[in-house]
Write a protein that holds these residues in place. Structure first.
Motif, PDB file in Angstrom:
ATOM      1  N   MET A   1       1.634  28.471 -30.933  1.00  0.00           N
ATOM      2  CA  MET A   1       1.307  27.433 -29.945  1.00  0.00           C
ATOM      3  C   MET A   1       2.552  27.145 -29.108  1.00  0.00           C
ATOM      4  SD  MET A   1      -0.282  23.634 -30.622  1.00  0.00           S
ATOM      5  CE  MET A   1      -1.738  24.335 -31.426  1.00  0.00           C
ATOM      6  N   SER A   2       2.442  27.330 -27.797  1.00  0.00           N
ATOM      7  CA  SER A   2       3.589  27.154 -26.923  1.00  0.00           C
ATOM      8  C   SER A   2       3.889  25.674 -26.700  1.00  0.00           C
ATOM      9  CB  SER A   2       3.345  27.840 -25.580  1.00  0.00           C
ATOM     10  OG  SER A   2       2.208  27.282 -24.954  1.00  0.00           O
ATOM     11  N   GLU A   3       5.140  25.376 -26.454  1.00  0.00           N
ATOM     12  CA  GLU A   3       5.567  24.003 -26.212  1.00  0.00           C
ATOM     13  C   GLU A   3       5.635  23.730 -24.712  1.00  0.00           C
ATOM     14  OE1 GLU A   3       9.271  23.470 -28.187  1.00  0.00           O
ATOM     15  OE2 GLU A   3       8.344  23.082 -30.131  1.00  0.00           O
ATOM     16  N   ILE A   4       5.242  22.526 -24.338  1.00  0.00           N
ATOM     17  CA  ILE A   4       5.317  22.081 -22.948  1.00  0.00           C
ATOM     18  C   ILE A   4       6.352  20.968 -22.904  1.00  0.00           C
ATOM     19  CG2 ILE A   4       4.052  21.099 -21.004  1.00  0.00           C
ATOM     20  CD1 ILE A   4       1.483  22.151 -22.457  1.00  0.00           C
ATOM     21  N   LYS A   5       7.478  21.241 -22.285  1.00  0.00           N
ATOM     22  CA  LYS A   5       8.545  20.253 -22.205  1.00  0.00           C
ATOM     23  C   LYS A   5       8.489  19.532 -20.869  1.00  0.00           C
ATOM     24  CE  LYS A   5      11.665  22.877 -25.219  1.00  0.00           C
ATOM     25  NZ  LYS A   5      13.000  23.521 -25.345  1.00  0.00           N
ATOM     26  N   LEU A   6       8.599  18.216 -20.934  1.00  0.00           N
ATOM     27  CA  LEU A   6       8.636  17.414 -19.713  1.00  0.00           C
ATOM     28  C   LEU A   6       9.481  16.168 -19.958  1.00  0.00           C
ATOM     29  CD1 LEU A   6       5.264  15.487 -19.353  1.00  0.00           C
ATOM     30  CD2 LEU A   6       5.669  17.042 -21.242  1.00  0.00           C
ATOM     31  N   ILE A   7       9.817  15.484 -18.889  1.00  0.00           N
ATOM     32  CA  ILE A   7      10.615  14.270 -18.973  1.00  0.00           C
ATOM     33  C   ILE A   7       9.712  13.076 -18.689  1.00  0.00           C
ATOM     34  CG2 ILE A   7      12.611  12.999 -18.082  1.00  0.00           C
ATOM     35  CD1 ILE A   7      13.350  15.577 -19.519  1.00  0.00           C
ATOM     36  N   VAL A   8       9.656  12.121 -19.603  1.00  0.00           N
ATOM     37  CA  VAL A   8       8.869  10.901 -19.420  1.00  0.00           C
ATOM     38  C   VAL A   8       9.811   9.706 -19.514  1.00  0.00           C
ATOM     39  CG1 VAL A   8       6.998   9.447 -20.285  1.00  0.00           C
ATOM     40  CG2 VAL A   8       6.778  11.942 -20.355  1.00  0.00           C
ATOM     41  N   ASN A   9       9.960   8.980 -18.443  1.00  0.00           N
ATOM     42  CA  ASN A   9      10.844   7.810 -18.377  1.00  0.00           C
ATOM     43  C   ASN A   9      12.265   8.147 -18.825  1.00  0.00           C
ATOM     44  OD1 ASN A   9       8.665   6.254 -17.492  1.00  0.00           O
ATOM     45  ND2 ASN A   9       8.103   5.651 -19.570  1.00  0.00           N
ATOM     46  N   GLY A  10      12.740   9.301 -18.367  1.00  0.00           N
ATOM     47  CA  GLY A  10      14.129   9.699 -18.632  1.00  0.00           C
ATOM     48  C   GLY A  10      14.363  10.386 -19.961  1.00  0.00           C
ATOM     49  N   LYS A  11      13.337  10.557 -20.786  1.00  0.00           N
ATOM     50  CA  LYS A  11      13.496  11.194 -22.088  1.00  0.00           C
ATOM     51  C   LYS A  11      12.643  12.453 -22.167  1.00  0.00           C
ATOM     52  CE  LYS A  11      14.353   6.815 -24.492  1.00  0.00           C
ATOM     53  NZ  LYS A  11      13.907   5.910 -25.583  1.00  0.00           N
ATOM     54  N   GLN A  12      13.219  13.485 -22.782  1.00  0.00           N
ATOM     55  CA  GLN A  12      12.446  14.716 -22.941  1.00  0.00           C
ATOM     56  C   GLN A  12      11.430  14.562 -24.073  1.00  0.00           C
ATOM     57  OE1 GLN A  12      13.811  18.637 -24.746  1.00  0.00           O
ATOM     58  NE2 GLN A  12      13.783  19.212 -22.556  1.00  0.00           N
ATOM     59  N   VAL A  13      10.211  14.997 -23.795  1.00  0.00           N
ATOM     60  CA  VAL A  13       9.146  14.984 -24.806  1.00  0.00           C
ATOM     61  C   VAL A  13       8.503  16.361 -24.809  1.00  0.00           C
ATOM     62  CG1 VAL A  13       8.690  12.507 -24.615  1.00  0.00           C
ATOM     63  CG2 VAL A  13       7.464  14.112 -23.137  1.00  0.00           C
ATOM     64  N   ILE A  14       7.736  16.626 -25.865  1.00  0.00           N
ATOM     65  CA  ILE A  14       7.123  17.942 -26.020  1.00  0.00           C
ATOM     66  C   ILE A  14       5.640  17.774 -26.293  1.00  0.00           C
ATOM     67  CG2 ILE A  14       7.039  20.041 -27.418  1.00  0.00           C
ATOM     68  CD1 ILE A  14      10.024  19.684 -27.939  1.00  0.00           C
ATOM     69  N   ALA A  15       4.828  18.510 -25.578  1.00  0.00           N
ATOM     70  CA  ALA A  15       3.385  18.538 -25.793  1.00  0.00           C
ATOM     71  C   ALA A  15       2.993  19.936 -26.245  1.00  0.00           C
ATOM     72  CB  ALA A  15       2.647  18.169 -24.508  1.00  0.00           C
ATOM     73  N   THR A  16       1.870  20.027 -26.946  1.00  0.00           N
ATOM     74  CA  THR A  16       1.435  21.328 -27.464  1.00  0.00           C
ATOM     75  C   THR A  16       0.016  21.701 -27.050  1.00  0.00           C
ATOM     76  OG1 THR A  16       0.722  20.267 -29.526  1.00  0.00           O
ATOM     77  CG2 THR A  16       2.949  21.194 -29.477  1.00  0.00           C
ATOM     78  N   ASN A  17      -0.712  20.750 -26.479  1.00  0.00           N
ATOM     79  CA  ASN A  17      -2.099  21.020 -26.101  1.00  0.00           C
ATOM     80  C   ASN A  17      -2.211  21.079 -24.584  1.00  0.00           C
ATOM     81  OD1 ASN A  17      -4.836  21.192 -25.682  1.00  0.00           O
ATOM     82  ND2 ASN A  17      -5.367  19.396 -26.912  1.00  0.00           N
ATOM     83  N   PRO A  18      -2.298  22.269 -24.003  1.00  0.00           N
ATOM     84  CA  PRO A  18      -2.335  22.389 -22.533  1.00  0.00           C
ATOM     85  C   PRO A  18      -3.614  21.839 -21.915  1.00  0.00           C
ATOM     86  CG  PRO A  18      -2.737  24.518 -23.561  1.00  0.00           C
ATOM     87  CD  PRO A  18      -2.334  23.581 -24.660  1.00  0.00           C
TER      88      PRO A  18
END
Length: 392
Positions: A1-18
């Motif tokens: 399962m690929s990771e989706i990295k994004l920045i939310v309110n200045g912090k990096q978070v990771i999602a796994t469900n596209p």
């Protein structure tokens, strides 16, 4: 399962469900409930956030398209105890009532001010045209955006607590700051640990006799804990706080509109509950449908209820119509109709229930008459002493 990295309110978070929407990710995965779910169809604007400097509806953004995106939500505006000028302005001018639309309004306004520091009233109204407000009205909201623009430019300084408590002073609402910060306020903002999700299977027809409901296949579906039918309601089978109770908790023999529930599925997730619904087999016998009051009152009309189709006859007499006609220069008689408008709140109907240590059932719900609901629940559950309603 690929990771989706994004920045939310200045912090990096990771999602796994596209295939998950940004709205669900924010609310369910990382607990940012300030982004509201008002319609889940990109129609109300309550879920507005800023993605890569552009205001968007979070319910229409798929996580698979947000790799390396920068997301701003209502929770990221304040700096510690210092509110953002938009938050300050909305509180100061009472540009909110129920507050459900407020986070989306503020985020849409921030995107506007980031790109246009001195917008005109027309530009503000145009920017907010896709954000619906049911109870505040737009005048104070527009004024709040104008005030925020003056604060940001240094033309005005605002103190939220500058009143002396005198008659006529502008006093801020006690719940306003929580609402502009995106804190949990509404029923759907609160979560239990691994709760069952209850979903209703509504009638397929507006008027029909219910012949049978077969739930055997649905019971065997993954995650299903229980399926409730009419026979499972232990007390009074109908509820309602009008002239008399007439809304079935779960339909037993007759459906009278497409919103009548014929079964309730309880599962470990919403997806599992909806999947199980597909396997419930319902047999109906369709009955005549009456769509206008005139048809309902016609002699020989099909009776929707055994008592008849007239709920109540109330005679009102005021003035003298004959004298009015005599004094009128022109009399215009015609039949007029208008569209159906429901003055409904944006907050979705939601309920959360749990038993406490004393065995008392506590129900949290988006209700305006908690004591009336207590009476209905107690009667339908045949338990008059252990029901409590909390209306967040």
């Amino acid at each position: 399962m690929s990771e989706i990295k994004l920045i939310v309110n200045g912090k990096q978070v990771i999602a796994t469900n596209p295939k998950m929407t940004l709205l669900r990710y924010l609310r369910e995965e990382i607990g940012l409930v300030g982004t509201k779910d008002g319609c889940d169809r990109s129609q109300c604007g309550a879920c507005t956030v800023i993605v890569n400097n552009k205001a968007v509806n979070a319910c229409s953004q798929m996580m698979g398209n947000l790799s390396d995106a920068v997301v701003e939500t209502i929770e990221g505006l304040a700096e510690g105890d210092k509110l953002h000028p938009l938050q300050t302005a909305f509180v100061k001018l009472s540009a909110l009532q129920c507050g459900f639309c407020t986070p989306g309004m503020i985020m849409r306004s921030k995107a506007l001010l980031d790109n246009n520091p001195e917008p005109t009233e027309e530009e503000i109204r145009k920017a907010l045209r896709n954000n619906i407000c049911r109870c505040t009205g737009y005048k104070k909201i527009v004024e709040a955006v104008q005030l925020a623009a003056r604060i940001l430019s240094g033309k005005e300084i605002v103190d939220l607590y500058d009143d002396d408590g005198q008659v006529g002073d502008r006093t801020i609402r006690t719940d306003a700051i929580c609402k502009v910060l995106g804190h949990p306020v509404y029923t759907d903002d609160y979560k239990l640990v691994r709760p069952l999700q209850g979903k209703m299977l509504f009638s397929k027809y507006p008027h029909a006799k219910l012949i049978s409901v077969d739930i055997e296949a649905a019971r065997k579906m993954p995650g299903v804990a229980a399926i409730a039918l009419y026979k499972d309601v232990p007390g009074r089978k109908d509820f309602g706080q009008g002239m008399f109770t007439q809304q079935p908790v779960i339909v037993g023999d007759m459906v009278r509109f497409v919103g009548d529930p014929v079964a309730v599925v309880y599962a470990e997730s919403e997806e599992q509950a909806y999947a199980a619904m597909e396997h419930i087999k319902v047999e109906y016998q369709q009955l005549p449908v009456i769509t206008t009051p005139e048809d309902a009152m016609m002699e020989g009309a099909y009776k929707i209820y055994e008592e008849g189709n007239v709920l109540k006859h109330h005679h009102t007499h005021k003035g003298n119509i004959e004298r009015g006609f005599e004094q009128s220069e022109i009399i215009v008689e015609d039949t007029y109709s208008t569209q159906c408008i429901d003055h409904a709140y944006l907050e979705p109907d939601a309920a959360l229930s749990e038993y406490d240590e004393q065995g008392r059932l506590t129900v949290y719900g988006s209700v305006q008459n908690p004591m009336g609901l207590v009476k209905d629940l107690a009667a339908c559950l045949a338990n008059y002493h252990h029901v409590r309603v909390d209306a967040p």
